[in-house]
Design a protein around this motif. Structure first.
Motif, mmCIF file in Angstrom:
data_model
loop_
_atom_site.group_PDB
_atom_site.id
_atom_site.type_symbol
_atom_site.label_atom_id
_atom_site.label_comp_id
_atom_site.label_asym_id
_atom_site.label_seq_id
_atom_site.Cartn_x
_atom_site.Cartn_y
_atom_site.Cartn_z
ATOM 1 N N SER A 1 0.837 -1.188 0.000
ATOM 2 C CA SER A 1 0.000 0.000 0.000
ATOM 3 C C SER A 1 0.873 1.241 0.000
ATOM 4 O O SER A 1 1.940 1.279 0.588
ATOM 5 N N SER A 2 0.401 2.305 -0.673
ATOM 6 C CA SER A 2 1.243 3.483 -0.901
ATOM 7 C C SER A 2 0.699 4.686 -0.148
ATOM 8 O O SER A 2 0.153 5.602 -0.722
ATOM 9 N N ASP B 1 5.545 5.500 1.791
ATOM 10 C CA ASP B 1 6.360 5.961 0.674
ATOM 11 C C ASP B 1 7.693 6.529 1.161
ATOM 12 O O ASP B 1 8.739 6.252 0.584
ATOM 13 N N ARG B 2 7.658 7.332 2.234
ATOM 14 C CA ARG B 2 8.901 7.914 2.747
ATOM 15 C C ARG B 2 9.845 6.825 3.245
ATOM 16 O O ARG B 2 11.055 6.877 2.990
ATOM 17 N N ILE B 3 9.291 5.855 3.962
ATOM 18 C CA ILE B 3 10.126 4.754 4.471
ATOM 19 C C ILE B 3 10.706 3.954 3.311
ATOM 20 O O ILE B 3 11.897 3.605 3.295
ATOM 21 N N ALA B 4 9.853 3.664 2.320
ATOM 22 C CA ALA B 4 10.308 2.893 1.167
ATOM 23 C C ALA B 4 11.412 3.627 0.412
ATOM 24 O O ALA B 4 12.413 3.022 0.001
ATOM 25 N N TRP B 5 11.252 4.952 0.243
ATOM 26 C CA TRP B 5 12.278 5.721 -0.454
ATOM 27 C C TRP B 5 13.592 5.770 0.331
ATOM 28 O O TRP B 5 14.676 5.714 -0.253
ATOM 29 N N ALA B 6 13.513 5.866 1.659
ATOM 30 C CA ALA B 6 14.733 5.872 2.466
ATOM 31 C C ALA B 6 15.497 4.556 2.302
ATOM 32 O O ALA B 6 16.731 4.544 2.137
ATOM 33 N N MET B 7 14.764 3.437 2.345
ATOM 34 C CA MET B 7 15.412 2.135 2.148
ATOM 35 C C MET B 7 15.978 2.013 0.740
ATOM 36 O O MET B 7 17.092 1.507 0.541
ATOM 37 N N LEU B 8 15.189 2.479 -0.242
ATOM 38 C CA LEU B 8 15.637 2.385 -1.624
ATOM 39 C C LEU B 8 16.898 3.211 -1.854
ATOM 40 O O LEU B 8 17.789 2.811 -2.607
ATOM 41 N N MET B 9 17.007 4.374 -1.205
ATOM 42 C CA MET B 9 18.203 5.185 -1.360
ATOM 43 C C MET B 9 19.430 4.490 -0.760
ATOM 44 O O MET B 9 20.546 4.616 -1.283
ATOM 45 N N ALA C 1 9.580 -3.370 -7.332
ATOM 46 C CA ALA C 1 8.422 -4.165 -7.739
ATOM 47 C C ALA C 1 7.540 -4.537 -6.555
ATOM 48 O O ALA C 1 6.316 -4.636 -6.687
ATOM 49 N N ARG C 2 8.150 -4.703 -5.378
ATOM 50 C CA ARG C 2 7.386 -5.122 -4.197
ATOM 51 C C ARG C 2 6.843 -3.958 -3.382
ATOM 52 O O ARG C 2 5.832 -4.100 -2.692
ATOM 53 N N ARG C 3 7.509 -2.818 -3.445
ATOM 54 C CA ARG C 3 7.121 -1.696 -2.584
ATOM 55 C C ARG C 3 6.319 -0.600 -3.286
ATOM 56 O O ARG C 3 5.703 0.217 -2.626
ATOM 57 N N PHE C 4 6.366 -0.567 -4.633
ATOM 58 C CA PHE C 4 5.713 0.511 -5.368
ATOM 59 C C PHE C 4 4.698 -0.065 -6.349
ATOM 60 O O PHE C 4 4.853 -1.194 -6.827
ATOM 61 N N VAL D 1 10.070 5.096 -11.118
ATOM 62 C CA VAL D 1 10.929 4.890 -9.947
ATOM 63 C C VAL D 1 12.248 4.250 -10.364
ATOM 64 O O VAL D 1 13.328 4.644 -9.893
ATOM 65 N N SER D 2 12.197 3.274 -11.283
ATOM 66 C CA SER D 2 13.435 2.655 -11.767
ATOM 67 C C SER D 2 14.316 3.687 -12.466
ATOM 68 O O SER D 2 15.537 3.698 -12.293
#
Length: 410
Positions: A7-8, A13-21, A132-135, A143-144
């Motif tokens: 879910s977005s 989203d902020r947590i997902a972006w922090a991990m992705l960075m 693919a799993r978070r967004f 995002v890619s």
């Protein structure tokens, strides 16, 4: 295709972006390792007397190891998760960089490149699986593209900063600096990243042998082969220039100093950062995406041909910079793979696609090394032969992708 993402909400989203960075930090370092040869090639040739063929083999060794491990990294991600996989593999980048810094011969340099390639092998694959799993699925290309652009900071490091460091100290100091960066990236991932949730409805991870057998299903699909043909040569064409031949071409063909060549490499890298986010947002969707892929591949082939047959320094510099922006279209290949397979096959499909990308880099760098070594016997200028060969490979890849079967669309 279904949207297999968490879910977005803004908080998620902020947590997902922090991990992705944090994961992107590892990817940025892998970008630096795969392009370091473009700057250190001249001093390596001076210290060890490397031939063009050896130089191509040196640069390609990283990509061969990186590409060859993709299937196994895909299995690791499916069975143990992205976080565990990248934390287990990436310390080898530090080991390999230290081996390179202490190398006293060509054999040790090759071994170091292989070790670094293994350590970097999951770097971008874990990012794609995480996305693919978070967004949401419709955000995948954007995002890619953003991650590819941000990760290209690694290319900036191997432009002017590395050239300055190498000229002021030695090429060995460059590897020591990259080793320190790799350790910092590993700590960031360990501290910040959790395992992303597995999408609802996805079967439980299979064992290693079952996962290996699952790749057979992927290769049985006819459209896989067209995807792999194009993947083998697109990113490889960009890396052949930025990761290997750009520095030697500017130094030997036009008389640039190493730092001047570094400035050009920096400009190429900056434009390379802008391309993937741009094309990620311009993604035309499934109806037109494949036509775009063919068209832009042929455009890049034409740019290589222009550099091959026009030896003016300004042309080589300007076309290299513009081409690095256009090369951002490669992000559309990730979106094509994402839409060409069902959710249960995405991890394997991305692993096979990434394998083709980087085995392609190893293949093209090795082949261009052979071409460069043979050019004098053909009475052809070295870089005319190298750039012309890349143009031909791209044109043939575009033709193969166009002719081979595409995925069936609902």
């Amino acid at each position: 295709m279904d949207s297999h993402a968490a879910s977005s909400t803004p908080g998620n989203d902020r947590i997902a972006w922090a991990m992705l960075m944090a994961l992107t930090c590892g990817f940025a370092l892998s970008q630096a390792y795969r392009t370091v040869a473009a700057i250190i090639a001249p001093p390596l040739q001076q210290e060890f007397g490397l031939t063009p063929e050896q130089l191509g083999l040196f640069a390609g060794a990283f990509h061969f190891a990186f590409g060859a491990l993709q299937l196994f990294m895909g299995i690791g991600i499916d069975v143990w998760g992205p976080r565990r996989t990248v934390l287990a593999a990436s310390p080898l980048t530090v080991v390999g960089a230290l081996l390179a810094a202490g190398a006293d011969g060509f054999g040790q340099l090759l071994l170091a490149q292989v070790v670094i390639g293994v350590g970097c092998a999951p770097a971008f694959l874990v990012c794609t699986v995480f996305i693919a799993r978070r967004f949401a699925g419709e955000r995948f290309a954007a995002v890619s593209g953003a991650v590819l652009g941000i990760g290209s900071v690694g290319l900036l490091l191997t432009g002017t900063p590395l050239a300055w460091l190498v000229e002021a100290t030695s090429w060995r100091a460059g590897y020591l600096a990259l080793a320190a960066g790799s350790l910092a990236a590993w700590l960031a991932i360990w501290w910040l990243v959790d395992e992303p949730p597995i999408p609802a409805g996805t079967p439980a991870p299979a064992g290693v042998l079952a996962a290996l057998r699952g790749y057979g299903e992927l290769f049985a699909l006819r459209h896989t082969w067209g995807i792999l043909v194009l993947a083998t040569f697109t990113y490889a064409s960009f890396l052949a220039l930025r990761g290997l031949w750009l520095g030697p071409m500017l130094v030997e063909r036009h008389g640039f100093t190493l730092v001047q060549a570094g400035h050009v490499a920096l400009a190429v890298s900056v434009m390379g950062m802008l391309g993937p986010p741009l094309f990620g947002r311009l993604d035309p969707g499934e109806a037109l995406r494949r036509r775009w892929l063919v068209g832009y591949t042929l455009l890049v082939a034409a740019m290589y041909a222009a550099m091959a047959f026009n030896r003016q320094a300004a042309v080589d510099v300007v076309v290299s910079i513009v081409m690095s922006l256009v090369a951002g279209y490669i992000v559309l290949q990730y979106a094509d793979v994402r839409s060409a397979y069902p959710a249960r096959m995405i991890g394997r499909a991305m692993a096979v696609f990434t394998m083709a990308l980087f085995l392609g880099v190893a293949l093209v760098q090795w082949l261009t090394g052979l071409v460069a070594a043979a050019a004098p016997a053909w009475q052809v200028e070295t870089y005319q032969a190298v750039l012309g060969a890349i143009a031909l490979m791209l044109a043939l890849a575009a033709a193969g992708f166009r002719v081979l079967p595409g995925p069936a669309r609902a």
